[in-house]
Design a protein around this motif. Structure first.
Motif, short mmCIF file in Angstrom:
data_model
loop_
_atom_site.label_atom_id
_atom_site.label_comp_id
_atom_site.label_asym_id
_atom_site.label_seq_id
_atom_site.Cartn_x
_atom_site.Cartn_y
_atom_site.Cartn_z
N CYS A 131 0.84 -1.19 0.00
CA CYS A 131 0.00 0.00 0.00
C CYS A 131 0.88 1.25 0.00
CB CYS A 131 -0.92 0.03 1.23
SG CYS A 131 -0.07 0.39 2.78
N ALA A 132 0.26 2.36 -0.42
CA ALA A 132 0.83 3.69 -0.18
C ALA A 132 0.04 4.25 0.99
CB ALA A 132 0.64 4.57 -1.40
N SER A 133 0.67 5.13 1.77
CA SER A 133 -0.06 5.56 2.96
C SER A 133 0.48 6.87 3.52
CB SER A 133 0.05 4.46 4.03
OG SER A 133 -0.64 4.83 5.20
N THR A 134 -0.42 7.58 4.22
CA THR A 134 0.04 8.70 5.04
C THR A 134 0.38 8.20 6.44
OG1 THR A 134 -2.27 9.23 5.58
CG2 THR A 134 -1.27 10.45 3.76
N PRO A 169 5.33 8.92 2.38
CA PRO A 169 6.14 10.10 2.07
C PRO A 169 7.34 10.17 3.01
CG PRO A 169 3.81 10.69 2.39
CD PRO A 169 3.97 9.27 2.81
N ALA A 170 8.52 10.51 2.44
CA ALA A 170 9.74 10.54 3.28
C ALA A 170 9.60 11.57 4.39
CB ALA A 170 10.95 10.86 2.41
N GLU A 171 8.81 12.61 4.13
CA GLU A 171 8.58 13.61 5.18
C GLU A 171 7.10 13.69 5.48
OE1 GLU A 171 10.39 17.39 4.31
OE2 GLU A 171 12.20 16.27 3.73
N GLY A 172 6.77 13.83 6.77
CA GLY A 172 5.38 14.14 7.12
C GLY A 172 4.56 12.95 7.58
N LEU A 179 4.92 5.57 11.67
CA LEU A 179 6.14 5.05 11.06
C LEU A 179 6.75 3.97 11.96
CD1 LEU A 179 8.19 5.26 8.80
CD2 LEU A 179 9.34 7.08 10.07
N ALA A 180 6.76 4.26 13.25
CA ALA A 180 7.33 3.31 14.20
C ALA A 180 6.57 1.98 14.14
CB ALA A 180 7.28 3.89 15.61
N GLN A 181 5.25 2.05 14.03
CA GLN A 181 4.45 0.82 13.97
C GLN A 181 4.81 -0.02 12.75
OE1 GLN A 181 0.50 2.85 14.39
NE2 GLN A 181 -0.02 1.03 15.57
N SER A 182 4.90 0.62 11.59
CA SER A 182 5.10 -0.19 10.39
C SER A 182 6.48 -0.85 10.43
CB SER A 182 4.82 0.63 9.13
OG SER A 182 5.97 0.98 8.47
N LEU A 183 7.47 -0.17 11.02
CA LEU A 183 8.79 -0.81 11.18
C LEU A 183 8.69 -1.98 12.16
CD1 LEU A 183 11.01 2.41 11.49
CD2 LEU A 183 10.62 1.01 9.46
N LEU A 212 9.28 1.84 2.57
CA LEU A 212 10.00 2.71 1.64
C LEU A 212 9.61 4.16 1.91
CD1 LEU A 212 9.54 0.66 -1.67
CD2 LEU A 212 11.35 0.49 0.06
N LEU A 213 10.61 4.99 2.19
CA LEU A 213 10.38 6.42 2.40
C LEU A 213 10.56 7.10 1.04
CD1 LEU A 213 12.50 6.87 5.67
CD2 LEU A 213 10.05 6.43 5.47
N VAL A 214 9.44 7.45 0.43
CA VAL A 214 9.46 7.97 -0.94
C VAL A 214 9.66 9.49 -0.90
CG1 VAL A 214 8.12 8.19 -3.07
CG2 VAL A 214 7.92 6.11 -1.67
N ARG A 215 10.61 9.97 -1.70
CA ARG A 215 10.83 11.43 -1.75
C ARG A 215 9.75 12.06 -2.62
NH1 ARG A 215 16.14 9.67 -3.19
NH2 ARG A 215 17.20 9.09 -1.27
N GLY A 216 8.59 12.19 -2.05
CA GLY A 216 7.44 12.75 -2.75
C GLY A 216 6.27 12.73 -1.79
N ASP A 217 5.11 13.22 -2.26
CA ASP A 217 3.95 13.27 -1.35
C ASP A 217 3.14 11.97 -1.46
OD1 ASP A 217 2.70 13.56 -3.78
OD2 ASP A 217 2.04 15.63 -3.43
N PHE A 218 2.02 11.91 -0.71
CA PHE A 218 1.19 10.70 -0.73
C PHE A 218 0.71 10.38 -2.14
CE2 PHE A 218 -3.08 8.94 -1.00
CZ PHE A 218 -2.89 7.71 -0.39
N ASP A 219 0.34 11.42 -2.89
CA ASP A 219 -0.21 11.18 -4.23
C ASP A 219 0.83 10.49 -5.12
OD1 ASP A 219 -2.88 12.59 -3.84
OD2 ASP A 219 -1.48 14.17 -3.28
N ALA A 220 2.11 10.89 -4.94
CA ALA A 220 3.19 10.24 -5.70
C ALA A 220 3.35 8.78 -5.24
CB ALA A 220 4.49 11.01 -5.51
N CYS A 221 3.24 8.56 -3.94
CA CYS A 221 3.35 7.19 -3.40
C CYS A 221 2.26 6.29 -3.99
CB CYS A 221 3.19 7.19 -1.88
SG CYS A 221 4.52 7.98 -0.99
#
Ligand code: F0G
Length: 431
Positions: free
Chosen positions: A146-149, A172-175, A181-185, A192-201
């Motif tokens: 999935c992609a996710s916020t 998204p790599a930021e935000g 984030l801690a939970q998914s790890l 994957l921390l994508v250098r882009g926003d949710f829409d890009a993910c």
């Protein structure tokens, strides 16, 4: 293709071209036109009172699937009647809460809060994920993505771990709020921390899933929405099937808005309720493409670059737009855009009652106040606001608000550092 009668227990229909697919077809979109899919079920062969009695009975079962106490599978005739090999934590069974301070702040008498932060991973996503991961196993998926916020990824990671399926999440790599984030790890997803926003993910994960054969579990996946419908079904059951006048919820990718519309439509079609509540979908003003389209009678679908402190709903191009338009139209609903300051104030009030929620969730409470201000919600009407996520999802924003922001916001509760002496405590208490 179209099914002839008799129909199977469930099937999928494309909202774009009307093509139908089997329940176990693993494609995340229509294979012919790329449209969004919807799951349909054959009407249950029970009367509405038999159905209601069955739902109540299941809550009291002591063996089998129902003994686990899932507030999703209790409604399985309306969710996925032929489900087998269910992956359940369990989830659901969340409380309806009332606090006088929130009545005062919003101006509504008896505002009810449905707290979905009480789910196992701390958000409503678990209701969709138990169905989505169950379906992943049924279609023989070897990995899920999935992609996710942040919340979907936390939930996917947990349910995939339970099912023994490898999980890939793109955020998204930021935000992304710290807790998520801690939970998914921690649950073991490849993150994957994508250098882009949710829409890009989301664009990237859709491409990856179709090219690499990974089962997609964003809310594009219609089975996720079948699970999320149970938020509404559970509210209706808690209110003895007497619908409220309004249901108010935060809106980002619009999966939940769509699920709520579908739940209400089916509950009415199958005689569980006799009238529809109105839906109010609430976006953050800096991430409000759906609110903008609503103001224009949905003549144009807007896309924006999203900016808001409510990172869960920082989404500029909501995937479930078409389904959500239908939900708003069918329920005579509205879509609101609320400023971040107002969302944060609502959050401080919810937190200050000892309930607590994450920022995006507070958008629904701020939305209730806005409905009252606009005269759309009469203070005597019954409203239910959905709190979608737990307060500890986003500890960063709590410390920023209470400890770090200068000048302190109106409800800031500053921590006080002291020497280890009684006199210091007395000094503080005298203030
Ligand atoms: N509230 C919270 C806490 C969320 O995490 C989300 C969505 C929403 C509201 C909005 O729901 O997208 O169905 O309109 N979170 C997604 C995620 C996007 O990736 O966790 P929606």
């Amino acid at each position: 293709m179209k099914f002839e009668t008799p129909r199977p227990a469930s099937w999928q229909t494309c909202l774009g071209c009307g093509n139908e697919a089997t329940e176990l077809d693993p494609h995340s979109r229509c294979r012919f036109c790329g449209g969004l899919l919807e799951v349909s079920h054959r009407a249950p062969d029970l009367t509405s009172s038999e159905l209601r009695a069955r739902f109540s009975q299941r809550a009291r079962e002591t063996s089998g699937l129902d003994a686990s106490g899932s507030g999703v599978w209790r409604f399985r005739e309306l969710v996925l009647p032929s489900a087998d090999g269910v992956v359940s934590h369990p989830e659901g069974n969340t409380p309806l809460l009332h606090r006088p301070a929130l009545d005062r702040w919003t101006g509504v008498h008896g505002l009810l809060l449905k707290h979905e932060g009480h789910n196992p991973t701390g958000s409503f996503k678990d209701r969709g994920m138990t169905v989505g991961v169950t379906q992943a196993r049924r279609v023989g998926a070897t990995a899920v993505a999935c992609a996710s916020t942040g919340n979907t990824s936390a939930s996917l990671a947990a349910y995939a771990a339970q099912a023994g399926l490898p999980a890939l999440v793109l955020v998204p790599a930021e935000g992304v709020a710290l807790g998520k984030l801690a939970q998914s790890l921690a649950y073991g997803a490849t993150t994957l921390l994508v250098r882009g926003d949710f829409d890009a993910c989301l664009r990237l994960v859709e491409e990856a899933s179709s090219r690499l054969g990974v089962y997609l579990l964003n809310s594009i996946n219609p089975f996720r929405l079948e699970g999320q419908k149970t938020i509404v079904l559970e509210i209706l059951q808690q209110l003895a099937w007497e619908p409220p006048d309004w249901i108010v919820l935060p809106a980002g990718n619009l999966g939940n808005t769509s699920a709520f519309g579908k739940a209400l439509r089916e509950a009415k079609d199958w005689g569980l309720i006799s009238r529809l509540p109105r839906l109010a979908a609430v976006q953050a003003a800096g991430a409000a493409p759906f609110a903008r389209s609503f103001q224009e009678g949905f003549a144009v679908r807007h896309r924006v670059t999203a900016r808001t402190v409510a990172t869960a709903i920082r989404i500029g191009d909501p995937a479930s737009y078409d389904r959500a338009v239908r939900a708003i139209r069918e329920t005579d609903g509205v879509v609101l855009a609320i400023d971040d300051d107002e969302i944060l104030e609502a959050k401080a009030v919810v937190d200050g009652c000892g309930i607590g929620c994450e920022p995006a969730s507070a958008a629904s409470v701020a939305g209730v106040r806005e409905l009252v201000r606009r005269g759309l919600l009469d203070p005597a009407q019954r409203a239910v606001a959905i709190l979608t996520g737990h307060i500890l999802k986003d500890p960063g924003i709590l410390l920023a608000y209470h400890r770090d922001t200068e000048p302190p916001p109106p409800r800031a509760n500053r921590p006080i550092e002291i020497e280890p002496e009684l006199a210091e405590i007395e000094k503080v208490l005298r203030r």
